[in-house]
Design a protein around this motif. Sequence first.
Motif, short mmCIF file in Angstrom:
data_model
loop_
_atom_site.label_atom_id
_atom_site.label_comp_id
_atom_site.label_asym_id
_atom_site.label_seq_id
_atom_site.Cartn_x
_atom_site.Cartn_y
_atom_site.Cartn_z
N THR A 1 0.84 -1.20 0.00
CA THR A 1 0.00 0.00 0.00
C THR A 1 0.86 1.22 0.00
OG1 THR A 1 -0.85 -1.17 1.91
CG2 THR A 1 -2.24 0.54 0.96
N GLY A 2 0.49 2.17 -0.80
CA GLY A 2 1.25 3.40 -0.77
C GLY A 2 0.27 4.54 -0.77
N GLY A 3 0.70 5.63 -1.39
CA GLY A 3 -0.19 6.79 -1.43
C GLY A 3 -0.56 7.08 -2.87
N MET A 4 -1.37 8.10 -2.99
CA MET A 4 -1.73 8.49 -4.34
C MET A 4 -1.76 9.99 -4.43
SD MET A 4 -5.10 7.60 -6.49
CE MET A 4 -4.80 5.89 -6.76
N ILE A 5 -1.31 10.50 -5.54
CA ILE A 5 -1.41 11.93 -5.77
C ILE A 5 -2.14 12.12 -7.08
CG2 ILE A 5 0.91 12.00 -6.77
CD1 ILE A 5 1.04 14.92 -5.69
N ILE A 6 -3.12 13.01 -7.04
CA ILE A 6 -3.96 13.22 -8.22
C ILE A 6 -3.78 14.65 -8.70
CG2 ILE A 6 -6.30 13.19 -9.10
CD1 ILE A 6 -6.95 11.25 -6.79
N ILE A 7 -3.33 14.75 -9.92
CA ILE A 7 -3.14 16.07 -10.51
C ILE A 7 -4.03 16.18 -11.72
CG2 ILE A 7 -1.50 17.70 -11.44
CD1 ILE A 7 0.64 15.64 -10.49
N ASN A 8 -4.93 17.18 -11.67
CA ASN A 8 -5.80 17.37 -12.83
C ASN A 8 -6.41 16.07 -13.32
OD1 ASN A 8 -5.19 20.04 -12.75
ND2 ASN A 8 -3.72 19.98 -14.44
N ASN A 9 -6.88 15.30 -12.40
CA ASN A 9 -7.57 14.05 -12.70
C ASN A 9 -6.68 12.90 -13.12
OD1 ASN A 9 -9.80 15.48 -12.10
ND2 ASN A 9 -10.49 15.71 -14.21
N TYR A 10 -5.40 13.11 -13.19
CA TYR A 10 -4.53 11.97 -13.42
C TYR A 10 -4.01 11.50 -12.07
CZ TYR A 10 -4.44 12.18 -18.44
OH TYR A 10 -4.81 12.11 -19.75
N ALA A 11 -4.10 10.23 -11.85
CA ALA A 11 -3.66 9.70 -10.57
C ALA A 11 -2.29 9.06 -10.70
CB ALA A 11 -4.67 8.65 -10.09
#
Lengths: 308, 755, 126
Positions: free
Chosen positions: B683-693
């Motif tokens: 498990t890690g994290g997620m970063i979402i920029i302008n709808n791209y994950a």
Amino acid sequence: MIEFKNVTKKFDDFTALDNVSFKIEKGTAYGLLGSNGAGKSTILRLLSGIYIQDSGEVTIDGKKVYDNVDIKKQVFFINDETIQFSSFTLKSLKDYYKGFYPNFSEEVFEDLRKKINLPLEKKTGDFSKGMKRQAIVIIGLACRTEYLLMDEAFDGLDPTMRIIIKQMLIDAMLDRKLTTIISSHNLKEINEVCDTACLIHHGKLVFSRDLDSLKGNIHKVQLVFPPDSNGMARVYTKQQLEESGLEILHYEQRQSVCYVIAKGDTDTIKTAFASKTPIVMDIIPLTLEEIFIYELEVLGYDSSEINK
Amino acid sequence: MTAVKSISKPKLFKNPFIMARIKTNITTNRKLATVICILHAIGFPLVMALGVYTEYYYQKYKDNDYHTHYPDTEILMVAGVIAGILALLAGFVVAMNIFRYQYKKSCVDMNLSLPLSSTQRFFTDYLTGLGIYLIPALVAWVIGDLIGLIGIGLHLEDMKDTLSIINQCGVCVVLAMILFYTLTVFCITCCGSIFEAIASSVLINGIIPLFLLVFGFCICNSNPYGVMDDVIMLEQIYFTSPFGCAMFVFQIADNGTTNMPYFWSWLISIIIYIALIVALTYFLYKKRKAESVSKPYVYRMLYYALTSAMLFIIIYAISLSGDDFIGAIFVGAIIYFLFEVITKRGFKKFHYSVFRFIGTVVSIFIIVAVSDISNGFGIYKYVPNPAGVAQVSMREYGSMTKSFNEIVDYGSNMYSDRNIIRTVTEIQKSYIDQYEHPEKYEDYEIIDVSENTDNNTINFNNDIELEIRYYMKNGNIVSRRYDILYEDFYKITSAIYTSDEFADYAEDIIRECYSHYSYPLRNITFSESKTETQYDIQINKSSLEELITAYQTDLKNMTAEDYCSKQIIGYIGNGLEIRENFENTIAFIKENRPDFNTDGDNFKLSSFENATVCVYQNVIPIDNIINYNNSSEYRRISERYILMSDRYTGAGKKPFSIGTNTVDADLEKLINVSKNVYDSTETGGMIIINNYAYYIPKEYKELADKVYKKLFGNTVYYYDEDGDEYYINEYGANVYTGYSKDKYIGETALQSYYD
Amino acid sequence: MFTIDLTSRTPIYEQIYFKIIELVIKGSLKENDQIPSVRNLAKDTGVNPNTVAKAYQELERNGIIYSLTGRGSFIAKIDNSLIKEFILSDFDSSVRKAITNGADSYELKERIDRISDDIKGEKYND
């Protein structure tokens, strides 16, 4: 030769023919007698390959009739209803059948047509009933098949036509051994036209016999026997009379006269009763009607059932 | 079987009796034949002529503004169509006329005493009638074609294609006509009186397709796993009745010639079907007795079949539209007993009718019950043998966002690669297996995350509703729809992407980019991932080939593992992925645009005017417990997280807005180290920029925490008077979260942000 | 020449048979006279030709007629004794009947003589 061997035909629960067997030789005019619904039409339809029997064999010249093209092309069936193709002219009707019956003769057809004055180009639907019958009869004759089946065919024919047809049949019988099978409940007609006949009653064959020998073999006898010791004419019971070996179909004793219908020719009957020394013995042949009534009576049927 | 043959065996047409029969059939029906000829003459040829004329007129007289002038031929056109339809329906009348002796007693003696064996009679009558019905139609077809050829000669647009479709439809129509005629003859043979003959012939045309339709619904409503078609029996409907054939004709007219396997399989099916009906009819005909004429039904099986089917349709259809069994049975009873009384000509033995009715209704319920219990008679178990599959195509069913590369709408791409087909069938098998034997998969727990309101966590869909279509070699089409895990989905997509077939598709796509998108300049646009910067590279003919070769080579070298792990560093055109190990393509790009960043770490906040960012520290898959009742009741939970960068379903909690002045090295770094392709059990994290994950690997957890804290850590949430939620970010901005006290996770979050 | 009573009780072929004999006895048909062909007789009387044929066969068997193929049928040499026997058999049955009913032979003989005289007288008067 036509042969029916143990033929049974049922329509749902109704038994039209029950184990019927007879033979028809070539060149005969064979009458089918019986009351309405007796099974006559069924026999004709079995012979023309319309129906198939439930059991037994229906053969012509040893070959079975049903679905047999070679046999069927020798058989022409004239049914008791007026013709179907009312939009056909006589000409087109003739052409219709001509294609199926290789022996068709234009001369015969024309000859007959002229004799009875039937128009070629008029629609048969506009013909009178009698004319319709005549039309199909002359076509049937013109087809010159070996077997001609007529179901109540003489009905609706006027006397002139009857004579013409009869003469045609006579010629055909003599020339090409035409075998005709006519069903009718008109005994007079059968008597005139046919030489052999059978009686069907409720699907069973009562007899199938040459008409002349039929007539010759059954007589009405009126007997008065000599008086006994009391001066009264002697009376014998049926059994006593049968002791002589005669088959007695009908027995009636009215006062001193004994009325008996017995089987046998004149001589046989004379001989049979001789021992009883009747003082009166009149031996009279029967009409066809009378024969049938008494034959059926023997079989236990009410004679009123064969009323026309 | 047949009667004694005559001594000299005449050939068919030399047989005088058969010739006589043909002749009489034609003469008896000459009026009807004439009418049919006239109808055909003013049918199809007229319509064709009008069509050609209209098209010609249009092309000749259209002006540059494309105002259209059409000649006023509508009425004639309608007349022509009606005439054509009447001519098609005439088959019924022809059959009734030719076989009149089967239901009209006065015709029996005349027809059956003729010297024809029943075999000869049947086939002669059948074929003569068919000839009267069909030959004028064929002649009209030829004439119509000739008119069409004139149209080709006049250079009318699309005439050739139209003509070829018309001819294909023509074949279907002819077969439909033969079927129509044959079904009528069959019904007549089973009946003995005119009313029943007409009624049966008319009804059978409606009952067959309706029954199949309703039966299909019955199967569908039994929730067979994976079978989602609304009309399951469609293929069967197409060839079993003239109506079905008409539907098929419309299908063909719509889809043009792209459906050839479909067409051949239909053709074979209908020919066999017609042959079977003819054989059955012949057998019944031969067995038939002359005295049966005038009975309502000679072969009552037809009557039972029709009424039972009718009852099934009525009961099921009515109860489908509401759960009203009683009403349905009532209506069914009325109609059933009406038919019984008519056919029996009265009320005799009525109790038998009642018994039969009850028996039929019970059977219907049994069938429906069996269907339910077996989930549609076990239809779901069917997995095609890969050897029998010609092509397969897939798409994500009904999804708003693509879970895959935008340009590759693989719903329209059909793959014949054996590996792809095998992979799909294996996966299908495994899902059916898990459906049948859920106990095998019980090790997995279902995590119920519906109550999770933690800001740190993002839930994402773990599965995709995949629609599969097999195009079989024999022309059948088998479709299924399953919820499958992305794990399994990526097995399929990796098979696709590593196949040679896809390499060929890619070539087509690149060529299309070249010819289409870059008009009038011959550019192809390449874009960087993450930054979304676009670079145009001018392409000429030879560099196009170079690019294609380079890309294809790279594609072919890509393995399945590569597919799941190598980062996407950019795209060709709208969506052809360039992976980090696509050496040749990268070399090509670098040659032309050395500024193109191929390391995927070029992200600079400054290059964005506006962006939204969300950071989550925990990524948890949603177990989608909804929709269980129609696709899968049992679900595996994936332990692996396989992410592709655009598999983001739009849920976003509290996105952070980045303004023009924002500069943050940590954020930039976080974005640059996160991955757009990730395959891991951790498990890690997620970063979402302008709808791209993008996935934040575990080793960057500290950085993620830091950024998270910066963005959201000291966030103060408050509600305004409307109950809307706001917070103030570290950079001092008031950010509306898109939520109010009652709202819940949804796309509205982002949507409202963009408003 | 020929009338057949189709309604009669007597079988038709019998009628034909006896009719021919009657004509022979009466003298209307003499030896070697041609009788109608089966066909013509059948057509004239409306009788079944087989029946006619049967009568002719019987006549031929009993020697009353003879047939030449292609030419027809003809009356054969009449055997007087046969005819006599034929006529007289009726006489015999009448006598038997009378005697049984009470007439005596003397009365009968008287009557025979009387009738014979009458006929002779008629012949004489012609």
